[in-house]
Design a protein around this motif. Structure first.
Motif, PDB file in Angstrom:
ATOM      1  N   CYS A 122       0.852  -1.198   0.000  1.00 46.29           N
ATOM      2  CA  CYS A 122       0.000   0.000   0.000  1.00 46.29           C
ATOM      3  C   CYS A 122       0.883   1.241   0.000  1.00 46.29           C
ATOM      4  CB  CYS A 122      -0.908  -0.026   1.223  1.00 46.29           C
ATOM      5  SG  CYS A 122      -2.012   1.396   1.317  1.00 46.29           S
ATOM      6  N   ARG A 123       0.622   2.151  -0.930  1.00 41.40           N
ATOM      7  CA  ARG A 123       1.394   3.400  -1.033  1.00 41.40           C
ATOM      8  C   ARG A 123       0.620   4.585  -0.474  1.00 41.40           C
ATOM      9  NH1 ARG A 123       6.820   2.452  -2.217  1.00 41.40           N
ATOM     10  NH2 ARG A 123       6.994   1.027  -3.968  1.00 41.40           N
ATOM     11  N   SER A 124      -0.692   4.601  -0.741  1.00 37.93           N
ATOM     12  CA  SER A 124      -1.521   5.673  -0.184  1.00 37.93           C
ATOM     13  C   SER A 124      -2.933   5.147   0.008  1.00 37.93           C
ATOM     14  CB  SER A 124      -1.519   6.900  -1.109  1.00 37.93           C
ATOM     15  OG  SER A 124      -2.237   6.629  -2.289  1.00 37.93           O
ATOM     16  N   GLY A 125      -3.693   5.819   0.858  1.00 36.51           N
ATOM     17  CA  GLY A 125      -5.035   5.357   1.163  1.00 36.51           C
ATOM     18  C   GLY A 125      -5.002   4.114   2.039  1.00 36.51           C
ATOM     19  N   GLU A 126      -6.087   3.340   2.010  1.00 35.93           N
ATOM     20  CA  GLU A 126      -6.071   2.076   2.745  1.00 35.93           C
ATOM     21  C   GLU A 126      -6.786   1.011   1.946  1.00 35.93           C
ATOM     22  OE1 GLU A 126      -8.158   2.222   6.543  1.00 35.93           O
ATOM     23  OE2 GLU A 126      -9.586   3.669   5.753  1.00 35.93           O
ATOM     24  N   VAL A 127      -6.367  -0.234   2.188  1.00 38.64           N
ATOM     25  CA  VAL A 127      -6.850  -1.371   1.413  1.00 38.64           C
ATOM     26  C   VAL A 127      -7.368  -2.445   2.361  1.00 38.64           C
ATOM     27  CG1 VAL A 127      -6.223  -3.138  -0.286  1.00 38.64           C
ATOM     28  CG2 VAL A 127      -5.041  -0.925  -0.299  1.00 38.64           C
ATOM     29  N   TYR A 128      -8.539  -2.981   2.039  1.00 35.24           N
ATOM     30  CA  TYR A 128      -9.062  -4.145   2.734  1.00 35.24           C
ATOM     31  C   TYR A 128      -8.896  -5.328   1.792  1.00 35.24           C
ATOM     32  CZ  TYR A 128     -10.947  -0.792   6.002  1.00 35.24           C
ATOM     33  OH  TYR A 128     -11.057   0.214   6.933  1.00 35.24           O
ATOM     34  N   LEU A 129      -7.996  -6.214   2.182  1.00 34.33           N
ATOM     35  CA  LEU A 129      -7.663  -7.373   1.348  1.00 34.33           C
ATOM     36  C   LEU A 129      -8.243  -8.623   2.008  1.00 34.33           C
ATOM     37  CD1 LEU A 129      -5.931  -8.884  -0.838  1.00 34.33           C
ATOM     38  CD2 LEU A 129      -3.992  -8.692   0.756  1.00 34.33           C
ATOM     39  N   TYR A 130      -8.910  -9.436   1.201  1.00 34.68           N
ATOM     40  CA  TYR A 130      -9.493 -10.686   1.707  1.00 34.68           C
ATOM     41  C   TYR A 130      -8.864 -11.852   0.987  1.00 34.68           C
ATOM     42  CZ  TYR A 130     -12.593  -7.531   3.978  1.00 34.68           C
ATOM     43  OH  TYR A 130     -13.066  -6.525   4.777  1.00 34.68           O
ATOM     44  N   VAL A 131      -8.360 -12.794   1.781  1.00 40.26           N
ATOM     45  CA  VAL A 131      -7.616 -13.926   1.245  1.00 40.26           C
ATOM     46  C   VAL A 131      -8.242 -15.216   1.754  1.00 40.26           C
ATOM     47  CG1 VAL A 131      -5.329 -15.020   1.210  1.00 40.26           C
ATOM     48  CG2 VAL A 131      -5.510 -12.540   1.109  1.00 40.26           C
ATOM     49  N   GLU A 132      -8.237 -16.222   0.915  1.00 43.20           N
ATOM     50  CA  GLU A 132      -8.713 -17.561   1.250  1.00 43.20           C
ATOM     51  C   GLU A 132      -8.202 -17.987   2.626  1.00 43.20           C
ATOM     52  OE1 GLU A 132      -7.883 -19.975  -2.213  1.00 43.20           O
ATOM     53  OE2 GLU A 132      -7.802 -21.780  -0.969  1.00 43.20           O
ATOM     54  N   ARG A 170      -7.603 -17.739  -3.597  1.00 41.00           N
ATOM     55  CA  ARG A 170      -8.685 -16.782  -3.845  1.00 41.00           C
ATOM     56  C   ARG A 170      -8.436 -15.493  -3.056  1.00 41.00           C
ATOM     57  NH1 ARG A 170     -12.508 -19.041  -1.113  1.00 41.00           N
ATOM     58  NH2 ARG A 170     -11.474 -21.065  -0.955  1.00 41.00           N
ATOM     59  N   HIS A 171      -8.637 -14.337  -3.703  1.00 42.31           N
ATOM     60  CA  HIS A 171      -8.481 -13.061  -2.997  1.00 42.31           C
ATOM     61  C   HIS A 171      -9.263 -11.971  -3.713  1.00 42.31           C
ATOM     62  CE1 HIS A 171      -5.294 -13.095  -6.053  1.00 42.31           C
ATOM     63  NE2 HIS A 171      -5.308 -11.772  -6.033  1.00 42.31           N
ATOM     64  N   TRP A 172      -9.684 -10.983  -2.941  1.00 47.92           N
ATOM     65  CA  TRP A 172     -10.293  -9.769  -3.501  1.00 47.92           C
ATOM     66  C   TRP A 172      -9.904  -8.626  -2.591  1.00 47.92           C
ATOM     67  CZ3 TRP A 172     -14.448  -7.066  -0.976  1.00 47.92           C
ATOM     68  CH2 TRP A 172     -15.007  -7.734   0.126  1.00 47.92           C
ATOM     69  N   PHE A 173     -10.027  -7.405  -3.100  1.00 50.25           N
ATOM     70  CA  PHE A 173      -9.643  -6.266  -2.265  1.00 50.25           C
ATOM     71  C   PHE A 173     -10.423  -5.025  -2.655  1.00 50.25           C
ATOM     72  CE2 PHE A 173      -6.536  -4.704  -5.477  1.00 50.25           C
ATOM     73  CZ  PHE A 173      -6.262  -5.879  -6.161  1.00 50.25           C
ATOM     74  N   LYS A 174     -10.576  -4.194  -1.655  1.00 50.33           N
ATOM     75  CA  LYS A 174     -11.407  -2.988  -1.801  1.00 50.33           C
ATOM     76  C   LYS A 174     -10.703  -1.828  -1.126  1.00 50.33           C
ATOM     77  CE  LYS A 174     -16.140  -1.414  -0.856  1.00 50.33           C
ATOM     78  NZ  LYS A 174     -17.522  -1.860  -0.570  1.00 50.33           N
TER      79      LYS A 174
END
Lengths: 184, 184
Positions: free
Chosen positions: A92-102, A146-150
């Motif tokens: 992550c460089r800026s902002g924030e990330v919600y990462l979801y992983v198996e 499996r993964h997704w992120f927002k």
């Protein structure tokens, strides 16, 4: 479908977010930025803006931009032929990330434990392990996972370091998604 | 030898340059930053400050910091065992970089054509092809190719994307150089 006017606007907006994060692009990189709506036609909620720095037979590096609350939908990078599948590190460089992983909890009502909600077609989001990334934090996703992120409410800029990318081999949980459809 | 006080000061200075380039580090990354003087004991003129984000069996990503006019001395990444040698992409993030890569003119009096001078022990700088990088510009160096690089007068921040790094296998043109000597 996301039309050309919307794509051009997305590129400009993503380039501004990159500039705010200190990332300088060449004019060519700005013009060739990939705007992916995954064929769902709702770029603002499901999409990713991507600048590919290098992608050869040995390694790959990109910047990923997510607009506020924009989601990259659930997928995995499976092995094929002699290739063991893509491993990737998100920083992550800026902002924030919600990462979801198996994870172990994938069979439960995992969405109860998520800090953020999938954008739509929720049944195709199954990964239960939440990783929250702020600037300077990173996480490595093994192949075939499996993964997704927002992004959070201010959007996010993410540097991706990985083994080679073969986007056309990505497998999305949502059968309606087409990674390669109208990606420019 | 570069002593601990000088190393700590170099880490702080490099972290400030990274922050100015928009690069956020964790406290741990800042503390573990590698300060390499290549065993020559004149860090200000021959040295590199390095933050390793990831280095595994598939890919590597780092930030390299060069102080004003600081040089990373000439070396190559040879193949060994089953490994074809390190390929690396340098992307300039801030400042400017003069990169010299092995080329056809290496046997001539190549230094006549260089925009910047080697720092010392000039006889061990032989690569003749000059590549000038400004922010947003990048260049990929093939394995086993002699190269050295020097920052302009404001220093430089360079992102390096590559195949795995095995620093102990690097071969320097100057036999006095020891890549692994006192690198922290």
């Amino acid at each position: 479908m996301t039309d050309e006017v919307e794509r051009a606007r997305a590129r400009e907006r993503a380039a501004d977010m990159l500039a705010d994060a200190g990332v300088v692009l060449t004019d060519e990189e700005r013009d060739e930025m990939e705007v992916v709506d995954y064929g769902l036609g709702d770029l603002e909620s499901v999409g990713t803006e991507i600048v590919v720095y290098v992608n050869d037979d040995r390694y790959c590096a990109k910047e990923l931009v997510l607009f506020p609350d924009q989601t990259c939908p659930e997928h995995r990078h499976p092995p094929f032929d002699d290739y063991p599948g893509k491993r990737e590190t998100f920083r992550c460089r800026s902002g924030e990330v919600y990462l979801y992983v198996e994870g172990d909890g994938d069979d439960s009502e995992s969405s109860d434990e998520w800090s953020v909600s999938p954008p739509m077609r929720e049944e195709f989001y199954t990964a239960s392990e939440e990783i929250h990334l702020e600037p300077g934090e990173q996480y490595t996703i093994p192949p075939d996972t499996r993964h997704w992120f927002k992004a959070g409410g201010d959007g996010a800029v993410i540097s991706e370091f990985s083994s080679p990318s073969y986007d056309e081999k990505d497998v999305f949980t949502d059968p309606k998604i087409d990674r390669m459809a109208g990606r420019y």
